[in-house]
Design a protein around this motif. Structure first.
Motif, PDB file in Angstrom:
ATOM      1  N   THR A   8       0.826  -1.208   0.000  1.00  0.00           N
ATOM      2  CA  THR A   8       0.000   0.000   0.000  1.00  0.00           C
ATOM      3  C   THR A   8       0.859   1.256   0.000  1.00  0.00           C
ATOM      4  O   THR A   8       0.582   2.220  -0.727  1.00  0.00           O
ATOM      5  CB  THR A   8      -0.929   0.004   1.237  1.00  0.00           C
ATOM      6  N   THR A   9       1.911   1.258   0.790  1.00  0.00           N
ATOM      7  CA  THR A   9       2.807   2.410   0.837  1.00  0.00           C
ATOM      8  C   THR A   9       3.501   2.615  -0.499  1.00  0.00           C
ATOM      9  O   THR A   9       3.624   3.746  -0.984  1.00  0.00           O
ATOM     10  CB  THR A   9       3.858   2.221   1.951  1.00  0.00           C
ATOM     11  N   LYS A  10       3.931   1.536  -1.126  1.00  0.00           N
ATOM     12  CA  LYS A  10       4.577   1.630  -2.433  1.00  0.00           C
ATOM     13  C   LYS A  10       3.601   2.170  -3.480  1.00  0.00           C
ATOM     14  O   LYS A  10       3.964   3.012  -4.305  1.00  0.00           O
ATOM     15  CB  LYS A  10       5.104   0.256  -2.834  1.00  0.00           C
ATOM     16  N   ASN A  11       2.358   1.701  -3.429  1.00  0.00           N
ATOM     17  CA  ASN A  11       1.355   2.177  -4.389  1.00  0.00           C
ATOM     18  C   ASN A  11       1.077   3.661  -4.208  1.00  0.00           C
ATOM     19  O   ASN A  11       0.851   4.377  -5.181  1.00  0.00           O
ATOM     20  CB  ASN A  11       0.058   1.386  -4.240  1.00  0.00           C
ATOM     21  N   ARG A  12       1.089   4.134  -2.968  1.00  0.00           N
ATOM     22  CA  ARG A  12       0.852   5.556  -2.738  1.00  0.00           C
ATOM     23  C   ARG A  12       1.943   6.410  -3.362  1.00  0.00           C
ATOM     24  O   ARG A  12       1.668   7.463  -3.926  1.00  0.00           O
ATOM     25  CB  ARG A  12       0.772   5.844  -1.238  1.00  0.00           C
ATOM     26  N   TRP A  13       3.177   5.970  -3.255  1.00  0.00           N
ATOM     27  CA  TRP A  13       4.280   6.720  -3.858  1.00  0.00           C
ATOM     28  C   TRP A  13       4.198   6.691  -5.381  1.00  0.00           C
ATOM     29  O   TRP A  13       4.502   7.679  -6.044  1.00  0.00           O
ATOM     30  CB  TRP A  13       5.637   6.183  -3.393  1.00  0.00           C
ATOM     31  N   LEU A  14       3.771   5.569  -5.941  1.00  0.00           N
ATOM     32  CA  LEU A  14       3.623   5.490  -7.395  1.00  0.00           C
ATOM     33  C   LEU A  14       2.516   6.416  -7.893  1.00  0.00           C
ATOM     34  O   LEU A  14       2.658   7.066  -8.936  1.00  0.00           O
ATOM     35  CB  LEU A  14       3.345   4.044  -7.823  1.00  0.00           C
ATOM     36  N   ILE A  15       1.425   6.484  -7.145  1.00  0.00           N
ATOM     37  CA  ILE A  15       0.325   7.375  -7.522  1.00  0.00           C
ATOM     38  C   ILE A  15       0.776   8.835  -7.420  1.00  0.00           C
ATOM     39  O   ILE A  15       0.481   9.656  -8.302  1.00  0.00           O
ATOM     40  CB  ILE A  15      -0.915   7.114  -6.637  1.00  0.00           C
ATOM     41  N   LEU A  16       1.504   9.161  -6.375  1.00  0.00           N
ATOM     42  CA  LEU A  16       2.025  10.522  -6.227  1.00  0.00           C
ATOM     43  C   LEU A  16       2.968  10.872  -7.376  1.00  0.00           C
ATOM     44  O   LEU A  16       2.870  11.945  -7.976  1.00  0.00           O
ATOM     45  CB  LEU A  16       2.745  10.674  -4.891  1.00  0.00           C
ATOM     46  N   LEU A  17       3.877   9.995  -7.699  1.00  0.00           N
ATOM     47  CA  LEU A  17       4.816  10.233  -8.793  1.00  0.00           C
ATOM     48  C   LEU A  17       4.078  10.388 -10.123  1.00  0.00           C
ATOM     49  O   LEU A  17       4.393  11.291 -10.914  1.00  0.00           O
ATOM     50  CB  LEU A  17       5.825   9.085  -8.881  1.00  0.00           C
ATOM     51  N   GLY A  18       3.094   9.548 -10.356  1.00  0.00           N
ATOM     52  CA  GLY A  18       2.309   9.658 -11.586  1.00  0.00           C
ATOM     53  C   GLY A  18       1.572  10.987 -11.675  1.00  0.00           C
ATOM     54  O   GLY A  18       1.531  11.615 -12.733  1.00  0.00           O
ATOM     55  N   GLY A  19       0.999  11.435 -10.558  1.00  0.00           N
ATOM     56  CA  GLY A  19       0.296  12.716 -10.539  1.00  0.00           C
ATOM     57  C   GLY A  19       1.219  13.890 -10.808  1.00  0.00           C
ATOM     58  O   GLY A  19       0.871  14.818 -11.536  1.00  0.00           O
ATOM     59  N   VAL A  20       2.397  13.853 -10.221  1.00  0.00           N
ATOM     60  CA  VAL A  20       3.378  14.923 -10.445  1.00  0.00           C
ATOM     61  C   VAL A  20       3.806  14.957 -11.910  1.00  0.00           C
ATOM     62  O   VAL A  20       3.914  16.032 -12.511  1.00  0.00           O
ATOM     63  CB  VAL A  20       4.588  14.753  -9.502  1.00  0.00           C
ATOM     64  N   LEU A  21       4.046  13.801 -12.488  1.00  0.00           N
ATOM     65  CA  LEU A  21       4.451  13.756 -13.899  1.00  0.00           C
ATOM     66  C   LEU A  21       3.352  14.271 -14.824  1.00  0.00           C
ATOM     67  O   LEU A  21       3.633  14.983 -15.797  1.00  0.00           O
ATOM     68  CB  LEU A  21       4.858  12.334 -14.279  1.00  0.00           C
ATOM     69  N   VAL A  22       2.117  13.944 -14.522  1.00  0.00           N
ATOM     70  CA  VAL A  22       1.005  14.438 -15.338  1.00  0.00           C
ATOM     71  C   VAL A  22       0.911  15.959 -15.231  1.00  0.00           C
ATOM     72  O   VAL A  22       0.727  16.657 -16.233  1.00  0.00           O
ATOM     73  CB  VAL A  22      -0.323  13.761 -14.919  1.00  0.00           C
ATOM     74  N   GLN A  23       1.052  16.494 -14.021  1.00  0.00           N
ATOM     75  CA  GLN A  23       0.996  17.943 -13.841  1.00  0.00           C
ATOM     76  C   GLN A  23       2.133  18.645 -14.578  1.00  0.00           C
ATOM     77  O   GLN A  23       1.937  19.717 -15.157  1.00  0.00           O
ATOM     78  CB  GLN A  23       1.033  18.300 -12.351  1.00  0.00           C
ATOM     79  N   LEU A  24       3.324  18.063 -14.555  1.00  0.00           N
ATOM     80  CA  LEU A  24       4.446  18.641 -15.294  1.00  0.00           C
ATOM     81  C   LEU A  24       4.184  18.642 -16.794  1.00  0.00           C
ATOM     82  O   LEU A  24       4.497  19.608 -17.492  1.00  0.00           O
ATOM     83  CB  LEU A  24       5.732  17.883 -14.983  1.00  0.00           C
ATOM     84  N   ALA A  25       3.611  17.563 -17.292  1.00  0.00           N
ATOM     85  CA  ALA A  25       3.316  17.488 -18.724  1.00  0.00           C
ATOM     86  C   ALA A  25       2.268  18.525 -19.124  1.00  0.00           C
ATOM     87  O   ALA A  25       2.414  19.224 -20.134  1.00  0.00           O
ATOM     88  CB  ALA A  25       2.845  16.082 -19.088  1.00  0.00           C
ATOM     89  N   ILE A  26       1.223  18.656 -18.325  1.00  0.00           N
ATOM     90  CA  ILE A  26       0.180  19.642 -18.622  1.00  0.00           C
ATOM     91  C   ILE A  26       0.749  21.058 -18.533  1.00  0.00           C
ATOM     92  O   ILE A  26       0.454  21.916 -19.371  1.00  0.00           O
ATOM     93  CB  ILE A  26      -1.013  19.453 -17.664  1.00  0.00           C
TER      94      ILE A  26
END
Length: 62
Positions: A8-26
């Motif tokens: 669960t902790t690993k998944n939370r970090w992956l979701i956070l990283l994915g969100g940051v990357l999407v925001q950077l792309a936008i």
């Protein structure tokens, strides 16, 4: 139980990283669309202001 918490902790970090990357792309697309208009804009559009500060009408007294 420890395995579930670690996953669960690993998944939370992956979701956070994915969100940051999407925001950077936008943000990169938005910045490009904004700044790509500057080279083709008329010269007067490149200046923030076109007026100059008026000179003082009185001489300083001392």
């Amino acid at each position: 139980m420890t395995e579930t918490v670690a996953t669960t902790t690993k998944n939370r970090w992956l979701i956070l990283l994915g969100g940051v990357l999407v925001q950077l792309a936008i943000g990169a697309v938005y910045a490009w669309s904004t700044f790509s208009k500057a080279p083709v804009a008329p010269e007067s559009a490149m200046h923030l202001t076109t007026w100059s500060r008026p000179s003082p009408s009185r001489s300083p007294s001392g």
